[in-house]
Design a protein around this motif. Structure first.
Motif, PDB file in Angstrom:
ATOM      1  N   ALA A  13       0.816  -1.213   0.000  1.00  0.00           N
ATOM      2  CA  ALA A  13       0.000   0.000   0.000  1.00  0.00           C
ATOM      3  C   ALA A  13       0.849   1.262   0.000  1.00  0.00           C
ATOM      4  N   SER A  14       2.005   1.217   0.680  1.00  0.00           N
ATOM      5  CA  SER A  14       2.834   2.422   0.784  1.00  0.00           C
ATOM      6  C   SER A  14       3.304   2.904  -0.580  1.00  0.00           C
ATOM      7  N   THR A  15       3.795   1.985  -1.415  1.00  0.00           N
ATOM      8  CA  THR A  15       4.264   2.380  -2.742  1.00  0.00           C
ATOM      9  C   THR A  15       3.100   2.739  -3.651  1.00  0.00           C
ATOM     10  N   LEU A  16       2.038   1.949  -3.604  1.00  0.00           N
ATOM     11  CA  LEU A  16       0.872   2.201  -4.447  1.00  0.00           C
ATOM     12  C   LEU A  16       0.266   3.573  -4.162  1.00  0.00           C
ATOM     13  N   PHE A  17      -0.023   3.849  -2.894  1.00  0.00           N
ATOM     14  CA  PHE A  17      -0.648   5.120  -2.540  1.00  0.00           C
ATOM     15  C   PHE A  17       0.362   6.268  -2.567  1.00  0.00           C
ATOM     16  N   GLY A  18       1.637   5.953  -2.285  1.00  0.00           N
ATOM     17  CA  GLY A  18       2.656   6.994  -2.359  1.00  0.00           C
ATOM     18  C   GLY A  18       2.765   7.552  -3.768  1.00  0.00           C
TER      19      GLY A  18
END
Length: 347
Positions: A13-18
């Motif tokens: 989620a961190s990379t996707l939403f980042g």
């Protein structure tokens, strides 16, 4: 411009939403903060999943997709973020539908990009044959094994390849920041990319990913003789003539030992010893103040000049540069840990 962010059950989620936040804020956030004006963002990120339904990505985060593969037939850029899967298990055909969709978007003129270990899926498209590639440092052995026709570049944080440079790959971990800034600079403008960097305190760091890489100490059970030699090397890497000693321990003819060791580990015995020594040298440089010459001696090199040249070639910076960069970080983290331990003591 439409940017399709591909979400899979293995996405983080961190990379996707980042990436979603970084791209959607280009131009818009700076103008809102500095000039108090509202402008439309030039990039429109959209999260795309196989069926368009909500899905749980890695670490059990629920993601609501904007579109399915079938409905997202027009995208200017497609990004596959990192995949939290083992580098020792092949991707096989679990995401072949996504790979086919990416190929179709590329043939229609889209730019394809991957962040970190997302290169596993980008390589699965077959579009990287004969090209350079980049990924997380922990996945290069796997990628070289599965896709030997790609020229993998572990020393680069960002790689562009293919016709019109429409294949873009970022390297390890938070190198997705660099990917986001690159895409903004390319498709919106350098000014807007710099604004995003300043807004978010981002630095397109020039440090080679090799400086962060650690040796993948994997146990291999297929050849117990070589495994025994690996165990010995882990404890005696600083010894004189360690390769000769491993040959003696193995009981094998030297040429047979060299061949079996390379088959089992992917490295020659000498390169394996060098890697062990350099990994220990990193630890010494991070945690202490020993002179570089003393560090070289501690890990088994009597010639400090040779050690320095080898370190720079393998790590991407000199021992002194490594100490300046990572020694400060190590001391800061140690200080935080000490402070927390002191706070936990009864008064």
């Amino acid at each position: 411009m439409t940017v399709a962010l591909l979400a899979t059950p293995d996405s983080t989620a961190s990379t996707l939403f980042g990436l979603y936040d970084l791209l959607s804020g280009a131009r818009r956030d700076w103008q809102h903060l500095i000039n108090q004006t509202s402008v439309d963002a030039p990039l429109l990120p959209r999260i795309v999943s196989r069926d368009g339904q909500p899905l749980r990505v890695y670490n059990d985060v629920l993601v609501h997709a904007h579109a399915s593969l079938d409905s997202m037939v027009s995208a200017d850029v497609v990004i596959v973020s990192d995949l939290a899967i083992s580098p020792w298990a092949p991707l096989d055909d679990r995401y072949d539908r996504e790979a086919q969709w990416m190929r179709e978007r590329y043939e229609a003129g889209a730019t394809l990009a991957s962040a970190c270990s997302g290169a596993l899926l980008l390589a699965r498209t077959g579009l990287l044959k004969g090209c350079e590639g980049a990924s997380h440092w922990g996945y290069y052995d796997c990628l070289r094994r599965e896709y030997p026709e790609v020229h993998w570049q572990p020393d680069k944080a960002l790689v562009t390849a293919g016709v019109g440079q429409r294949l873009v790959m970022s390297g390890s971990g938070s190198s997705w920041h660099a990917l986001g800034l690159f895409l903004i600079a390319r498709f919106v403008g350098a000014t807007e990319a710099m604004e995003v960097a300043r807004m978010n305190l981002l630095d397109w760091d020039a440090t080679s990913p090799l400086a962060y890489a650690a040796m993948m100490r994997t146990s291999q059970l297929a050849d117990p003789v070589i495994a025994h030699c690996q165990e010995w090397a882990a404890q005696h890497y600083e010894a004189d003539a360690p390769v000769a000693e491993m040959v003696r321990i193995s009981g094998l003819p030297e040429r047979t030992f060299q061949r079996r060791f390379a088959q089992a580990t992917g490295l020659s015995p000498l390169d394996y010893v060098h890697t062990l020594r350099l990994e220990e040298a990193k630890q010494l440089l991070e945690s202490g103040d020993l002179p570089v010459e003393a560090v070289a001696w501690e890990v088994g090199y009597q010639d400090a000049g040779f050690f320095g040249r080898l370190f720079r070639r393998k790590v991407g910076m000199t021992p002194a540069q490594y100490r300046r960069r990572f020694g400060v970080l190590a001391r800061r983290l140690a200080g935080v840990a000490t402070m927390q331990a002191a706070a936990a003591e009864p008064h």
